[in-house]
Design a protein around this motif. Structure first.
Motif, mmCIF file in Angstrom:
data_model
loop_
_atom_site.group_PDB
_atom_site.id
_atom_site.type_symbol
_atom_site.label_atom_id
_atom_site.label_comp_id
_atom_site.label_asym_id
_atom_site.label_seq_id
_atom_site.Cartn_x
_atom_site.Cartn_y
_atom_site.Cartn_z
ATOM 1 N N THR A 245 28.947 55.983 33.612
ATOM 2 C CA THR A 245 30.054 55.076 34.597
ATOM 3 C C THR A 245 29.579 53.938 34.999
ATOM 4 O OG1 THR A 245 29.068 56.563 36.605
ATOM 5 C CG2 THR A 245 30.865 57.616 35.296
ATOM 6 N N LYS A 246 28.123 53.532 35.339
ATOM 7 C CA LYS A 246 27.814 52.744 35.864
ATOM 8 C C LYS A 246 27.968 51.352 35.004
ATOM 9 C CE LYS A 246 23.877 50.188 38.145
ATOM 10 N NZ LYS A 246 22.474 50.193 38.631
ATOM 11 N N PRO A 247 27.580 51.203 33.409
ATOM 12 C CA PRO A 247 28.019 50.320 32.810
ATOM 13 C C PRO A 247 29.205 50.132 32.383
ATOM 14 C CG PRO A 247 26.651 52.109 31.514
ATOM 15 C CD PRO A 247 26.829 52.402 33.069
ATOM 16 N N ALA A 248 30.129 51.195 32.503
ATOM 17 C CA ALA A 248 31.773 51.210 32.349
ATOM 18 C C ALA A 248 32.200 50.335 33.509
ATOM 19 C CB ALA A 248 32.319 52.311 32.244
ATOM 20 N N LEU A 249 31.791 50.591 34.867
ATOM 21 C CA LEU A 249 32.333 49.612 35.798
ATOM 22 C C LEU A 249 31.877 48.259 35.758
ATOM 23 C CD1 LEU A 249 32.078 52.117 38.867
ATOM 24 C CD2 LEU A 249 34.000 51.215 38.158
ATOM 25 N N GLU A 250 30.751 48.133 35.336
ATOM 26 C CA GLU A 250 30.099 46.684 35.103
ATOM 27 C C GLU A 250 31.114 45.928 33.985
ATOM 28 O OE1 GLU A 250 26.007 47.135 34.263
ATOM 29 O OE2 GLU A 250 25.381 47.280 36.264
ATOM 30 N N GLY A 251 31.329 46.528 32.992
ATOM 31 C CA GLY A 251 32.151 45.942 31.990
ATOM 32 C C GLY A 251 33.643 45.778 32.422
ATOM 33 N N VAL A 252 34.168 46.721 33.359
ATOM 34 C CA VAL A 252 35.442 46.246 34.052
ATOM 35 C C VAL A 252 35.380 45.094 34.758
ATOM 36 C CG1 VAL A 252 37.072 47.361 35.654
ATOM 37 C CG2 VAL A 252 36.339 48.662 33.757
ATOM 38 N N ASN A 253 34.208 45.057 35.770
ATOM 39 C CA ASN A 253 34.311 43.902 36.474
ATOM 40 C C ASN A 253 34.126 42.615 35.918
ATOM 41 O OD1 ASN A 253 34.251 45.363 38.795
ATOM 42 N ND2 ASN A 253 32.032 45.812 38.809
ATOM 43 N N ALA A 254 33.442 42.484 34.423
ATOM 44 C CA ALA A 254 33.306 41.507 33.664
ATOM 45 C C ALA A 254 34.625 40.922 33.244
ATOM 46 C CB ALA A 254 32.360 41.642 32.742
ATOM 47 N N ILE A 255 35.621 42.044 32.884
ATOM 48 C CA ILE A 255 36.906 41.699 32.317
ATOM 49 C C ILE A 255 37.648 41.175 33.533
ATOM 50 C CG2 ILE A 255 38.994 42.794 31.387
ATOM 51 C CD1 ILE A 255 37.215 44.731 29.874
ATOM 52 N N GLU A 256 37.590 41.619 34.666
ATOM 53 C CA GLU A 256 38.242 41.285 35.822
ATOM 54 C C GLU A 256 38.026 39.670 36.184
ATOM 55 O OE1 GLU A 256 40.817 40.804 38.834
ATOM 56 O OE2 GLU A 256 40.676 42.706 37.623
ATOM 57 N N LYS A 257 36.532 39.334 35.829
ATOM 58 C CA LYS A 257 36.133 38.163 36.052
ATOM 59 C C LYS A 257 37.132 37.131 35.172
ATOM 60 C CE LYS A 257 32.304 35.192 36.217
ATOM 61 N NZ LYS A 257 30.570 34.910 35.915
ATOM 62 N N VAL A 258 36.869 37.483 34.002
ATOM 63 C CA VAL A 258 37.605 36.626 32.865
ATOM 64 C C VAL A 258 38.900 36.360 33.125
ATOM 65 C CG1 VAL A 258 38.326 36.591 30.406
ATOM 66 C CG2 VAL A 258 36.025 37.242 30.980
ATOM 67 N N ILE A 259 39.692 37.692 33.739
ATOM 68 C CA ILE A 259 41.215 37.588 34.236
ATOM 69 C C ILE A 259 41.479 36.693 35.216
ATOM 70 C CG2 ILE A 259 43.024 38.849 35.056
ATOM 71 C CD1 ILE A 259 42.065 41.266 33.529
ATOM 72 N N ARG A 260 40.546 36.569 36.259
ATOM 73 C CA ARG A 260 40.408 35.903 37.350
ATOM 74 C C ARG A 260 40.508 34.572 36.860
ATOM 75 N NH1 ARG A 260 37.160 38.489 39.756
ATOM 76 N NH2 ARG A 260 35.575 37.646 39.591
ATOM 77 N N GLU A 261 39.379 33.879 36.123
ATOM 78 C CA GLU A 261 39.215 32.540 35.695
ATOM 79 C C GLU A 261 40.447 32.170 34.929
ATOM 80 O OE1 GLU A 261 35.252 32.453 33.826
ATOM 81 O OE2 GLU A 261 34.469 32.341 35.854
#
Length: 421
Positions: A245-261
């Motif tokens: 779950t931890k790397p999955a959440l990190e992947g989601v956060n990375a996608i969220e960063k791309v979306i935000r930018e």
């Protein structure tokens, strides 16, 4: 009556006949003096006076003709001198650069101030150069000049680390001096603006597309994120499942960063413009980046001069844009280096120019062309949006960005701000 007296009594007005008579008199043998001889001598003296009068009148006539010719020559010379001064003034004050080339030797015989400004050479230096030393456009011109051809084309000129685009026209001068006239026009900014206009049009289309995609992705991504967080909280701390779950959440956060930018790029906030001083912005950035610069062993220096550095822009957007460039510069100097902020003044009614130079790894030409394209990056784990967002923010504030770089040497990002009116 003597022969001389007989000829004199004719009273001829013909100059040639007078000369013939004088020659005859002067060459004949002297006769015994007599009353008649004395009378003939007197007549001959009168004849000489008459002849001298004729010669004097002829001389006056020729002198008058010569004076007329001389007056016309003086007038023509004055006119030519006036034309020469006029064309010399046009040559010196022309807005375009002008070079005169010796077609036989390819030497630069003359240049105006604008040519020297474009080529960044002094009068002394440029007068000692040959055309083919002005690379690369000079090399292209040499062959054309040798054949006496007229030309018009676009090329580049490189001086040190700078590179400009030139519109070049040339033609032989219609004289016997073997001269060739070259007109140079710096079209770098025009090319940059055209490229930016095309890029901006693409970016608008990409922004509209990105905006739609972001909404389509963000909603299901939020569901995934919430469920992952719930699963992680419900698992025991040392459970085997939790390591997934931890790397999955990190992947989601990375996608969220791309979306935000992407959202920042596609739909940036309208700028709240006000008069701001760029020198103060640079001081603020120096404070914000101080820790990162020290950690990376990078020495920052700021050069301002006496520039009027007030522009009309959104302070937070300009700050954000410059910080992105600084972050890129820091990443480009992993072993330390130098970072320079330099403010320049292009004139009382011109632009304020900010140059941000680093001594980092630089970029090759192909990478540099794509540096401000969204999502393009050569760094692992990066989104490729930093410079794209900076460029977008500067455009919103009527500023233009130009990048000069060389692999292994470093990069200079130049930002042209409009002066506050």
């Amino acid at each position: 009556m003597s022969v001389g007296a007989t000829k004199v009594l004719r009273k001829t007005g013909n100059a040639d006949e007078l000369l013939s008579t004088l020659n005859h008199i002067s060459n004949r043998k002297a006769a015994p003096k007599s009353v008649l001889g004395e009378s003939a001598s007197l007549e001959e003296g009168e004849y000489l006076k008459g002849y001298n009068a004729i010669l004097f009148r002829r001389l006056e006539s020729k002198m008058s003709e010569l004076e007329n010719v001389n007056r016309k020559l003086v007038e023509r010379n004055t006119q030519l001198e006036h034309e020469r001064r006029k064309y010399r003034q046009l040559f010196a004050s022309a807005n375009d650069g002008i070079l005169l080339i010796d077609q036989l030797t390819n030497e630069i015989t003359e240049s105006n101030i604008h040519a020297r400004k474009i080529l960044k050479l002094t009068d002394k230096v440029i007068s000692q150069k040959k055309l083919d030393e002005l690379k690369p456009f000079g090399e292209l011109l040499v062959e054309k000049i040798g054949r006496g051809e007229s030309v018009q084309f676009e090329s580049t000129y490189e001086h040190g680390s700078s590179r400009i685009v030139l519109d070049i026209s040339g033609a032989p001068v219609g004289t016997d001096d073997n001269l060739y006239l070259i007109i140079l026009r710096n079209v770098t900014r025009r090319k940059e603006w055209l490229e930016r206009f095309i890029a901006l049009d693409k970016l608008r289309a990409l922004g509209r597309l990105s905006h739609g995609l972001v909404h389509e992705i963000r909603n299901p991504l939020n569901v995934v994120s919430v469920n992952l967080q719930y699963l992680e909280r419900s698992m025991e701390e040392n459970s085997a499942e939790k390591k997934f779950t931890k790397p999955a959440l990190e992947g989601v956060n990375a996608i969220e960063k791309v979306i935000r930018e992407t959202m920042n790029f596609a739909q940036p906030q309208a700028p709240a413009k006000s008069p701001i001083r760029l020198g103060s912005i640079l001081n603020e950035i120096a404070g914000l980046a101080k820790t990162s610069l020290q950690k990376s062993r990078i020495n920052l220096s700021i050069e301002r001069g006496e520039t009027n550095d007030t522009t009309f822009a959104d302070k937070s957007q300009v700050l954000h844009g410059i910080l992105n460039i600084v972050e890129n510069a820091i990443e480009a100097m992993p072993n330390g280096g130098k970072l320079l902020f330099r403010l320049e003044d292009s004139g009382p009614d011109g632009e304020i120019i900010l140059r941000i130079s680093d001594t980092g790894v630089g970029m090759d030409e192909d990478v540099a062309k794509l540096a401000i394209e969204p999502f393009y990056t050569t760094k692992e784990g990066a989104t490729g949006m930093g410079l794209s967002i900076s460029n977008r923010l500067f455009e919103l504030n009527d500023a233009a960005v130009n990048i000069e770089t060389k692999a292994g040497v470093g990069t200079t990002v130049t930002i042209h701000f409009q002066r506050a009116r």
